[in-house]
Structure formats: structure tokens, C-alpha cells
Design a protein around this motif. Structure first.
Motif, short mmCIF file in Angstrom:
data_model
loop_
_atom_site.label_atom_id
_atom_site.label_comp_id
_atom_site.label_asym_id
_atom_site.label_seq_id
_atom_site.Cartn_x
_atom_site.Cartn_y
_atom_site.Cartn_z
N ARG A 1 0.82 -1.22 0.00
CA ARG A 1 0.00 0.00 0.00
C ARG A 1 0.85 1.26 0.00
NH1 ARG A 1 -3.29 -3.33 3.56
NH2 ARG A 1 -5.41 -3.56 2.69
N ALA A 2 1.99 1.20 0.70
CA ALA A 2 2.82 2.41 0.81
C ALA A 2 3.39 2.82 -0.54
CB ALA A 2 3.95 2.15 1.81
N SER A 3 3.92 1.83 -1.30
CA SER A 3 4.54 2.16 -2.58
C SER A 3 3.54 2.18 -3.73
CB SER A 3 5.64 1.15 -2.90
OG SER A 3 5.07 -0.13 -3.17
N GLY A 4 2.39 1.54 -3.50
CA GLY A 4 1.41 1.46 -4.58
C GLY A 4 1.65 0.31 -5.53
N SER A 5 2.56 -0.59 -5.18
CA SER A 5 2.86 -1.74 -6.05
C SER A 5 1.94 -2.90 -5.70
CB SER A 5 4.33 -2.17 -5.87
OG SER A 5 4.59 -3.34 -6.63
N TYR A 6 1.13 -3.32 -6.67
CA TYR A 6 0.20 -4.43 -6.44
C TYR A 6 0.88 -5.77 -6.70
CZ TYR A 6 -4.16 -7.06 -6.33
OH TYR A 6 -5.16 -7.95 -6.01
N TYR A 7 1.54 -5.89 -7.87
CA TYR A 7 2.35 -7.09 -8.11
C TYR A 7 3.64 -6.69 -8.80
CZ TYR A 7 0.60 -7.25 -12.99
OH TYR A 7 0.29 -6.96 -14.29
N ASP A 8 4.63 -7.56 -8.65
CA ASP A 8 5.96 -7.33 -9.22
C ASP A 8 5.95 -7.84 -10.66
OD1 ASP A 8 8.63 -7.42 -9.99
OD2 ASP A 8 9.33 -8.12 -8.03
N GLN A 9 6.05 -6.91 -11.59
CA GLN A 9 5.94 -7.26 -13.01
C GLN A 9 7.04 -8.20 -13.46
OE1 GLN A 9 6.04 -3.90 -15.64
NE2 GLN A 9 4.99 -4.97 -17.29
N SER A 10 8.20 -8.17 -12.80
CA SER A 10 9.30 -9.04 -13.20
C SER A 10 9.04 -10.50 -12.82
CB SER A 10 10.61 -8.57 -12.55
OG SER A 10 10.59 -8.80 -11.15
#
Length: 467
Positions: A189-198
Motif C-alpha cells: 500500500r505504501a509504494s502502490g505496487s500491487y504485483y511485481d511485473q518481473s
């Protein structure tokens, strides 16, 4: 293999695996006419079956599928519950069963001939999430020609083509199940990253039968992949199972044939670079259990007396490959020579071998097959049923059995109340679950992402999003 029959096994450190095969009103052809079978086909019947099997600590409930009313034998179908008519599609039903059970595995059938890989991969991955890791996919090529016209085919797809398609289908589904690494969904939630695209893979599959881009729009499921189950026994079916399956459901009527099949399939698995322990072989078992031998025999005879000849002949024609009209031959005469079939190739061979080996008339043959359709049949006391199961297990004819109750619920209740305690007494079967996933029950490892079962794997590796 052991000190004596009934003693705790010494040579095998594992235990018998058991599936509870839920099939309509029961596996005997005339089960629906018997008072020990549920009248009708209600959801409560299926939930009770699953709960009964879970209370007895079965590894899984197994559900077959039929995708057509058997119009080629319409009059016989109208007198039989084995008519192709079923109230529930397997995945829909298993999703309900997942909500009313906690530990038992849930294995459902989906055809590789009449489905698309993306949908099947998504459905079973969803079931694995819903059940917290208890899903298994029984991949079939669909031998019933009645289904073909329901899916846009003028005639049934040729046997060899069905298996070629099935091989590619299984590869695509396995690749789709590995679209994401286990830890891809960070949901930060802090960074806004839902999933790691790599940690996402785009399949980009282009083959003879399918063009599938991917990725699957589902996170990796609790088991990594649902358990792969397969039931073919022809050479093509055994090769497919040896390369892709983790559980094999097979039709074997004698210990000698079971041992040959077991050794052959495990050897084929090794030729594909797999450990023999990576496949569990579960022949079908049709038990009729009584407190005494005479009681068990009476139970079976009651069912046999309910078989209508038109229904028996229809069953036999189907299992024999639908190549002749048996009503044109004397019912108390021998089975005629049969042309090779495009339908149930291995089952036709089993039927012919049984008829010739035991010199059975057409009537005698359909009565034999009405019970188990060629599977191992044991009629007797709990001790006798357990003896046979133990012999097959210890002598490497089976890793377990897919139990086919003659009537439902009565046949399953008899097995749970009489045979399960006897197996437990001998140390052959668990007293309780030690884990929650189907893989744990079966002793199968959880695969890493891209730890593919087939030579197709290298083509998928490294196909990350945007590449």
C-alpha cells in the motif's frame, strides 16, 4: 512383502491412497432402482457423500463428467441413470463441496477435446484458491461420440488426434498456472505496487492446436498447481500420463495386469525424466461389503436382478467400442469378433480379453460389467476386501484405489464403516489428516514456478511481460 496378510506392511513406507468416486446414483448399472440409493439427484446428496468420505479420511472425492445424453441408445438411456444425464457440472459442484468440507481433495473432470486451455486453467486455479489447495484436474480426451455434435463436430475426433491435442492442452494449462511466481503479489500500500511485473510470465504459446498468449489472470494457487489426474490406458494415454499426470486412474481387473500397468507407467515416467514416485496409480475398486460373504453376495445379486436386458446390452456395446449391434446376436451366445474402435480403445481390448478368458456369453458379460465396467470387483467381508487391497498395494499393482460404491450412499457407508477400520488396524491407511492440501495427502511435492512436467518448459522460461 509382509510377515503375513493382515500384518503391518514392511516393504512400503507409504500408505494406501483412496479416492471416493461420486458417480450419479452409484456405480452399478441398476443402482438407481435399489432402495439403498438416493431417489432423485439433489445437492444435499452430494454434500453428504463428500462429508462422509472426509469423515473416513479419504484423500479425495473424484467426479467424472458426461457431456451428452446418449441419443445413440435412446431407449436404453431412458431406462438407466447411466444415460448421460447429470444435474451438476463438475466444477460448479466442487465449488459447493469446497465450502462444506475442510480437508478432502476435490478432483473434477474437464475434457481436453471439448474445452479451451485458458478456461480450464482458470477454473481449476480458482477451485484451488476457493478450497485452500485441494483441487485436482482429471484431464480426459472424451471417448463418448455422443458429445462431439454438442461441440461443433460432425463426428468424433480421431483417437490419435485427441491425444495429440491433449498433450499440447496439458502443456498450455501447466504453463498458464505458472504465470506468476508465488511471491509476485506484494500488495504494498505504501509504494502502490500491487504485483511485481518481473515475476510475471507471458506464455506466448503457438502450437498445432492452440495459440495462447497469457498470462493467466489469477495469482499462483495454493498448491502451485492443482494436481494433474489422467485416466487413459492405451499406449497414447499411458505416454500422456507418464509425461504429465500425478495421479492415474486405471481399469485393471487382475493383479497380474495391474502389476504390468504399474511397472510400465512408472518406467515411462522415468523415460521422461520423472521420478516414479511423482505418479500415484489408483485402479478403480468396486467393493460390495457385508458382515459375511453370503450377505455381500446377496447384496450384489439384488442389484444384478434389477438389470434390464436392453440396458445391459447398451452398456456392453458402449464399452466394446460401439462397433456392433449386440441385439442382433444370441444373448446367451459368445461375444462376436469386434472391429477396432475409435472410442474407448483400451476398454474395448479389456472387454474382449475378459470375454475370451472366461468364456462368457453376452448376457454373462454385461452382468459382469454392469457392476464395475471392468474394474477390480471384490465381493465379501471387510477382511477380504482389505486382503485384496493390501495384496495389490504391497505387490506394486497400485498406490491406492478409486473406490466405486455400488450404491450411493449405501455402498460408501458400508466401505467407510467396515473396510476403513480394517485398513487402519493393519497400518495401511491414515487415522487422521496430517495436512490440508491434496498434494500433502498424496505425498506429492509442491512444484516451483516453471518446474514444468514436460519438455515444453524451456520454451516458456524467461518470457516475461513486455518481452
Amino acid at each position: 512383502m509382509s510377515e503375513k496378510r493382515g500384518a503391518k506392511i514392511l516393504a512400503r513406507r507409504d500408505q494406501i491412497k483412496l479416492g471416493a468416486f461420486l458417480y450419479l446414483t452409484g456405480h452399478h448399472l441398476a443402482a438407481w432402482r435399489h432402495p439403498d440409493t438416493w431417489a432423485g439427484d439433489q445437492l444435499e446428496h452430494y454434500t453428504e457423500f463428500a462429508r462422509m468420505a472426509e469423515a473416513a479420511k479419504f484423500d479425495a472425492v473424484f467426479i467424472a463428467d458426461i457431456a451428452a445424453v446418449r441419443l445413440d441408445k435412446a431407449e436404453a438411456a431412458a431406462h438407466s441413470a447411466h444415460s448421460g444425464v447429470s444435474h451438476f457440472e463438475p466444477l460448479t459442484l466442487l465449488s459447493v463441496l469446497a465450502a462444506v468440507t475442510n480437508c478432502i481433495g476435490l478432483v473434477g473432470t474437464a475434457s481436453t477435446t471439448f474445452n479451451d486451455p485458458y478456461n480450464v486453467a482458470r477454473q481449476f486455479a480458482s477451485l484451488d484458491h476457493i478450497s485452500n489447495g485441494r483441487a485436482g484436474w482429471n484431464a480426459v480426451t472424451s471417448s463418448d461420440p455422443n458429445a462431439a455434435p454438442n461441440f461443433g463436430h460432425a463426428e468424433h475426433v480421431q483417437h490419435a488426434d485427441r491425444y495429440k491435442r491433449a498433450e499440447e492442452f496439458a502443456d498450455v494449462v501447466a504453463g498458464l498456472w505458472d504465470s506468476f511466481d508465488d511471491d509476485a503479489f506484494v500488495r504494498d500500500r505504501a509504494s502502490g505496487s500491487y504485483y511485481d511485473q518481473s515475476k510475471m510470465r507471458v506464455l506466448n504459446h503457438a502450437g498445432d492446436f492452440f495459440q495462447v498468449r497469457g498470462p493467466l489472470n489469477t495469482p499462483r494457487s495454493p498448491q502451485g498447481r492443482p494436481v494433474m489426474v489422467q485416466a487413459g490406458s492405451s499406449d497414447a494415454g499411458k505416454d500422456l500420463a507418464a509425461r504429465t499426470a500425478e495421479v492415474v486412474f486405471t481399469v485393471q481387473s487382475t493383479l497380474a495386469s495391474a502389476k504390468d500397468f504399474y511397472a510400465d507407467l512408472k518406467s515411462r515416467a522415468q523415460s521422461f525424466g520423472r521420478s516414479p514416485d511423482a505418479i500415484k496409480i489408483l485402479p478403480g475398486l468396486f467393493p460390495v461389503v457385508g458382515e459375511s460373504v453370503s450377505e455381500a453376495e446377496e447384496k450384489l445379486e439384488e442389484l444384478q436382478d434389477l438389470i434390464l436386458p436392453i440396458v445391459g446390452l447398451s452398456l456392453l456395446e458402449g464399452l466394446a467400442g460401439r462397433t456392433v449391434r449386440l441385439a442382433d446376436y444370441p444373448i446367451d451366445g459368445p461375444l462376436p469378433d469386434l472391429p477396432l474402435t475409435n472410442n474407448q480403445v483400451s476398454r474395448q481390448a479389456l472387454v474382449v480379453e475378459l470375454a475370451r478368458r472366461e468364456n462368457l456369453s453376452i448376457r454373462q458379460l454385461y452382468k459382469r460389467l454392469a457392476a464395475s465396467r471392468g474394474h477390480l470387483t471384490v465381493v465379501g467381508t471387510a477382511s477380504q476386501v482389505a486382503d485384496e487391497m493390501q495384496a495389490w498395494f504391497e505387490e506394486f499393482g497400485a498406490d491406492g484405489f478409486n473406490v466405486m460404491p455400488a450404491t450411493i450412499p449405501g455402498g460408501l457407508r458400508d466401505f467407510c464403516h467396515l473396510v476403513i477400520p480394517e485398513l487402519q488396524r493393519r497400518g495401511l491407511f491414515r487415522h487422521d489428516y496430517s495436512g490440508r492440501t491434496l498434494r500433502h495427502h498424496l505425498g506429492l511435492k509442491r512444484p516451483d514456478a516453471m518446474d514444468m512436467l514436460s519438455p515444453l518448459a524451456p520454451a516458456h522460461r524467461g518470457l516475461l511481460a513486455g518481452q
